[in-house]
Structure formats: C-alpha cells, structure tokens
Design a protein around this motif. Structure first.
Motif, PDB file in Angstrom:
ATOM      1  N   GLU A  77      11.512 -32.536  11.093  1.00  0.00           N
ATOM      2  CA  GLU A  77      11.619 -33.990  10.990  1.00  0.00           C
ATOM      3  C   GLU A  77      11.596 -34.644  12.367  1.00  0.00           C
ATOM      4  O   GLU A  77      10.991 -35.703  12.566  1.00  0.00           O
ATOM      5  CB  GLU A  77      12.884 -34.374  10.232  1.00  0.00           C
ATOM      6  N   GLN A  78      12.235 -34.012  13.329  1.00  0.00           N
ATOM      7  CA  GLN A  78      12.191 -34.534  14.698  1.00  0.00           C
ATOM      8  C   GLN A  78      10.765 -34.541  15.225  1.00  0.00           C
ATOM      9  O   GLN A  78      10.326 -35.512  15.863  1.00  0.00           O
ATOM     10  CB  GLN A  78      13.085 -33.690  15.600  1.00  0.00           C
ATOM     11  N   ARG A  81       8.769 -37.451  13.854  1.00  0.00           N
ATOM     12  CA  ARG A  81       9.057 -38.711  14.557  1.00  0.00           C
ATOM     13  C   ARG A  81       8.359 -38.747  15.908  1.00  0.00           C
ATOM     14  O   ARG A  81       7.799 -39.788  16.307  1.00  0.00           O
ATOM     15  CB  ARG A  81      10.567 -38.868  14.739  1.00  0.00           C
ATOM     16  N   GLN A  82       8.375 -37.644  16.625  1.00  0.00           N
ATOM     17  CA  GLN A  82       7.730 -37.602  17.939  1.00  0.00           C
ATOM     18  C   GLN A  82       6.217 -37.801  17.813  1.00  0.00           C
ATOM     19  O   GLN A  82       5.608 -38.513  18.633  1.00  0.00           O
ATOM     20  CB  GLN A  82       8.053 -36.266  18.606  1.00  0.00           C
ATOM     21  N   ARG A  84       4.649 -39.490  15.492  1.00  0.00           N
ATOM     22  CA  ARG A  84       4.399 -40.908  15.192  1.00  0.00           C
ATOM     23  C   ARG A  84       4.436 -41.754  16.458  1.00  0.00           C
ATOM     24  O   ARG A  84       3.704 -42.747  16.581  1.00  0.00           O
ATOM     25  CB  ARG A  84       5.403 -41.416  14.156  1.00  0.00           C
ATOM     26  N   GLU A  85       5.277 -41.371  17.411  1.00  0.00           N
ATOM     27  CA  GLU A  85       5.327 -42.104  18.680  1.00  0.00           C
ATOM     28  C   GLU A  85       4.030 -41.937  19.456  1.00  0.00           C
ATOM     29  O   GLU A  85       3.546 -42.886  20.092  1.00  0.00           O
ATOM     30  CB  GLU A  85       6.527 -41.616  19.508  1.00  0.00           C
TER      31      GLU A  85
END
Length: 567
Positions: A77-78, A81-82, A84-85
């Motif tokens: 999950e981390q 998110r990374q 998507r950045e």
C-alpha cells in the motif's frame, strides 16, 4: 479475416472501458472525453523528466533486506501511494513543445509507470502466484560450493530466512489463481525438462525440493557446516508445498487478467495499436502462413535427406562453430548490420542457447530443432540476436532509453531475424533448415493465440498446452508447460510480442523504405535499432520516421485507476 478493430480510435477505447463494469465493482467508468488526445502542455522541462524517471527507475525495484523483498500488505500500500506521487507529475511537463525524440521519451516513461501500476494493482504476483516464491528459493540452491567470505555469509543469511519468508508468503497469498497453484505445485516436485538458467545435471533434480536435495548432497561433501541451514530451508519448502496441496481446492481464481485489463495493458504499456481481438486475427493469419510455407518446403525438399540429430557433443559443437562463422561472414557480406569490435569473436566466447544434453526421454522441442541445425536459434539468441543485442544495449548511455527494455522490440527483433535471413538467402544451401525456420514461426504464432486466450481467461494452461501441441511439430509437454507458465506469469502479452513485435518491425521497415526510396540502407536500419534503446516499436517507428499516425492515439491516456476503478 474480419477488419482490424484498432484501439487507436476513440470509439474502441470507449468500448473497452465500458465492458469492464464487472471488474469496476459497479463504479461508472469514465469515457474518452476525460482523456487528453494531445501531449501535455505544462511548464516543466525535459531535464526534469529525466530526473523524475531516474528516481522512479531506482525506486521501482525494491531492495531486499537480508535477501528478501517485503511484500506485506502495508508495504504494498505504501508503494501504491508512492507510485501515485510519481504519476501525478506527468501532466506537468511541456511535452507539446518538445521535439519528437523527447516526446518519445515521455511516452516511454509514462508506459513504465503504467506497467508498475498494473503490477501493483492487477497482476499482484505476491498475492496470486505462489510460483514467484518457488522461483526465488529455487535459484538459491544453484549456489556453487564451497563458498567463503561475503558470498558464504549471504547464502547462509538467505537460507536461514527461507522459513520466515515462506510463512509470510502464506499470508500474502490470499488470492491464488488455480493455474498458478498447479504450476507451482508441479515446479516444487518435478523437473521441467527445459532448464532455464539451471546448472547442468545429468539427471535433473525433481523441482525446487530436488534442487535442495542436490545442494544438501554437495554441502555434505564440500561444506558440511551449511547442512543444518539447508535442511531447515528444505523442510520449510516441503511445508509450503503441503500447504499449497491442502489449499488447492479453494484456489479457484482465474490466472489471466481478463480481456478489458489486457486491452488496457496493450495500449498503455505495450503501446501497441492493436486490441487483443486484432492480435488473435493477426496471429491466426501468421499461423496459417507459416504452416503453408512449412508444408511447401516439405514438398520442395521431398528428395532431400532429413536433417539428423548429432550423436556426440563434439559433432554438435563442430556444427555450432561452423554455423557461427557462417552467420558472421554472411552479416558482413550482406551488409546486414555493423559488428562492433567489442563483440566476442567466437561462438564459445559469445555463448549459445542449447548446450549438449543427453536426456532420458530424448531431446526436447528446442533441442529437436537446434541439434538438427543451430542456425535458427543462433540468429535469434546469439548473433545478431539477443546476446549481440545485449552487448550493444548495455552501451546505450541515454538516461531513459538505456534503462528500458521492451519485449516487443527485443523478442520481435530476434524473431524478425529468422525469416529475414531466410528471405535474404542465408539458407539457400540448407533447404531442410528452411523448414526449421517455419517450425519456429509456427510455434511463435500459436503461442500468440494462447497468450491472449490465457490472459483473457478463455483457455487454461492444460488447454493451451494441448492446442500448441496439435499445431507444432516436435513440441513436447515439458516445453509446452514451461512456455505456458512463462507467458501467463510474465507481464501480460510477453508471449505475443515475438509475432506482433516482428509484424511491427516489418511495417517500420516498409515505411522507412518507402520514405527514403533507393536511399534506404538496410544496415543503417538495423544499426538504428541496435543503438537507439529497446523502446516499444511504435515509439522507435515515430522516432525514426516522424510518422505521427503510429503514436497519435497514444496521447489519449486513460489512467488505470479510472479504467478499472482501482482503489
């Protein structure tokens, strides 16, 4: 053959996305009106794109800790998110004002991020494919003993980590696909008869467990202090197998990604102008063409003696040496491609695909062809194919192109070489070898159909194996199973990139020849392919010719999260 349904058209994108409502869990799927059909017109410059890609390329392959990569749900999950950045920055670049070569690089970078997006949210091998863990632990058993220093410390650390690694694997594997489970169970206790990357053994070990028996036997003689760690690792692998076998009735999920997801991947990651339906049409036509020419060659050569299998290693290696010398001379005489000075000068220095092996059941498919005449595979895998390509590719210093390797380019080019050499006369003095070229072409075409249908969940591995064997001379169960596993488990569409990449390269050659007329030089065309980076063929086509039609539709980008309602 029905008309090709090109995904480049907006209406086709809408159909693909709309058809995905089942996977979208009821969420409305955005239509193409939400996707820009022109390059981004932001403010950031090309050097910033290079910097962004460099950071992404360093990040995308997570670093192991004590030899183990963390696939826990929190870590995954981390990473989502990374990612998507990184992706959120792509619209900020002034791509509309760049030259076409820089635009090509932008599309290549975007595709690389889309591929990782697909890995994290669709294929998810850590959750769906127990074979990922089997492959990882099996490779460790290939270690040469005895070891000392850092190498010994690394091996011991990895061995001691296997029990915990496989316990965590059982937690991660919460959506195991049926075909993946069967392939993993088979691989744990059975040799594949093919030996991709494995050390040679006169009797192949029985799968991953057999390789740990092999390692134990060597350790007892060469490095006894490793025996307890190897034995504990082996016990954990047996326990993992037993867990899979016990849980197999509950592992019923389909292994393929499904048709809509596959079509999205073709467009946004493979950057191909075809839908999966188009690819089946193309492959079926190619299968019929290759089979027709194979049949005609068999008729043409009916008075010629059949090619026989060599009887000794010495006889086979003599054939290898002669073939290598013949191909190198032909490449120069035909002005086919530049051979740089740093390319190894002999067959044994360059390496080759199929060592001499005596198998209890006789040669497998690849050996049935290569032992009769190594020419088709030497072109494909050695010179001027994969090994040659690799030597040059490692010297591409471009910060983006030097770090990308698309199989449509690498496998498409290697396959392109086979029939291209035939058409240019390399086998005029080897009539029976022409038959082998077409056998390779038949297998590549039928694999393309199987690749698509497995990923669309229209065929299982067992059905695909049977289908391939019905069409392909010499094909055996072991090679069929291994190849079905490879093309189901690798990023979607790998198996079809041989045939479709070859078709794209032929179109690229046609367009360049028509563009330049009599000024066209085949050697220059091939040198361009070697030295420009292994990008998707559509991007190379645009990069070389400036033909905007091959990339125009690619600007209509639909993010995976929109297309499939990934949360």
């Amino acid at each position: 053959m029905k008309p090709l349904r090109m995904l480049g058209f907006v209406s086709s994108i809408a159909l693909v996305l709309a058809s995905h409502t089942a996977l979208a869990q009821g969420t409305a799927v955005p239509g193409p009106s939400n996707a820009a059909a022109t390059p981004p017109a932001g403010q950031r410059g090309y050097t910033e794109l290079v910097a962004l890609f460099t950071r992404f390329a360093d990040w995308k392959n997570p670093q192991p800790v004590n030899g183990v990569i963390d696939y826990s749900p929190a870590t995954i999950e981390q990473r989502r998110r990374q990612l998507r950045e990184y992706q959120a920055q792509l619209p900020q670049f002034a791509v509309a004002r760049w030259d076409r070569h820089q635009q090509v690089d932008y599309l290549a970078v975007r595709a690389q991020m889309d591929q990782h997006d697909f890995l994290l949210n669709v294929t998810k091998p850590w959750a769906r494919d127990p074979g990922m863990y089997v492959d990882d632990v099996q490779r460790l058993a290939y270690a040469d003993l005895p070891l000392d220093g850092e190498a010994l410390t690394t091996l011991r650390t990895r061995l001691r980590g296997i029990p915990a690694y496989l316990r965590q694997a059982r937690v991660n594997l919460d959506a195991v696909a049926a075909d993946y489970a069967d392939l993993a169970i088979h691989a744990l206790s059975n040799g594949d008869g093919v030996g991709h990357g494995m050390p040679y053994r006169a009797v192949e070990p029985a799968g991953a467990i057999g390789w740990y028996d092999d390692l134990l036997g060597r350790a007892r003689k060469q490095q006894p202090d490793l025996v307890p760690d190897i034995a504990a690792a082996r016990a954990a692998i047996v326990e993992f197998r037993d867990w899979l076998v016990a849980g197999r009735p509950r592992m019923t999920a389909p292994a393929g990604v499904g048709g809509p997801a596959y079509d999205w991947f073709l467009r946004h990651v493979r950057l191909m102008p075809y839908s999966s339906d188009d690819i089946v049409d193309l492959a079926q036509r190619e299968l019929e063409r290759q089979w027709a020419f194979y049949g005609l060659e068999r008729h043409r050569n009916r008075g010629q003696p059949e090619l026989r299998l060599p009887k000794t290693k010495e006889e086979y290696e003599k054939q290898l040496a002669g073939t290598d010398a013949k191909i190198r001379k032909w490449l120069v005489d035909e002005e086919f491609i530049t051979i740089p000075d740093y390319i190894p000068k002999t067959w044994d220095q360059m390496g080759f695909n199929a060592p001499w092996v005596v198998r209890p059941k006789g040669p497998m498919f690849w050996e049935q062809v290569m032992y009769r005449d190594v020419s088709p595979d030497h072109l494909h895998a050695t010179i001027p194919g994969h090994r040659f390509d690799g030597h040059i590719g490692r010297r591409v210093t471009h910060p983006i192109r030097g770090r990308i390797s698309d199989s449509g380019r690498t496998e498409g080019y290697a396959f392109y070489l086979e029939e291209t050499a035939l058409q240019l006369g390399l086998f005029d003095d080897r009539p029976r070898t022409r038959e082998l070229i077409y056998i390779f072409g038949i297998f590549r075409a039928v694999r393309t159909v199987g690749d698509v249908r497995m990923q669309r969940n229209e065929m299982t591995v067992d059905q695909t194996m049977q289908y391939w064997k019905e069409w392909t001379p010499y094909l055996d169960d072991d090679v069929a199973r291994v190849d079905a596993g490879i093309y189901l488990r690798r990023p979607p569409g790998y198996g079809m990139t041989y045939t479709v990449g070859m078709i794209q390269l032929q179109k690229m050659l046609v367009d360049r020849r028509r563009q330049l007329g009599e000024a066209f030089v085949l050697k220059d065309f091939h040198d361009y392919l070697m030295n420009t980076g292994r990008l998707p063929v559509s991007l190379l086509h645009y990069d070389l010719t400036g033909n905007e039609e091959v990339v125009g539709a690619l600007w209509a980008h639909v993010p995976l999260a929109q297309a499939m309602a990934v949360k």
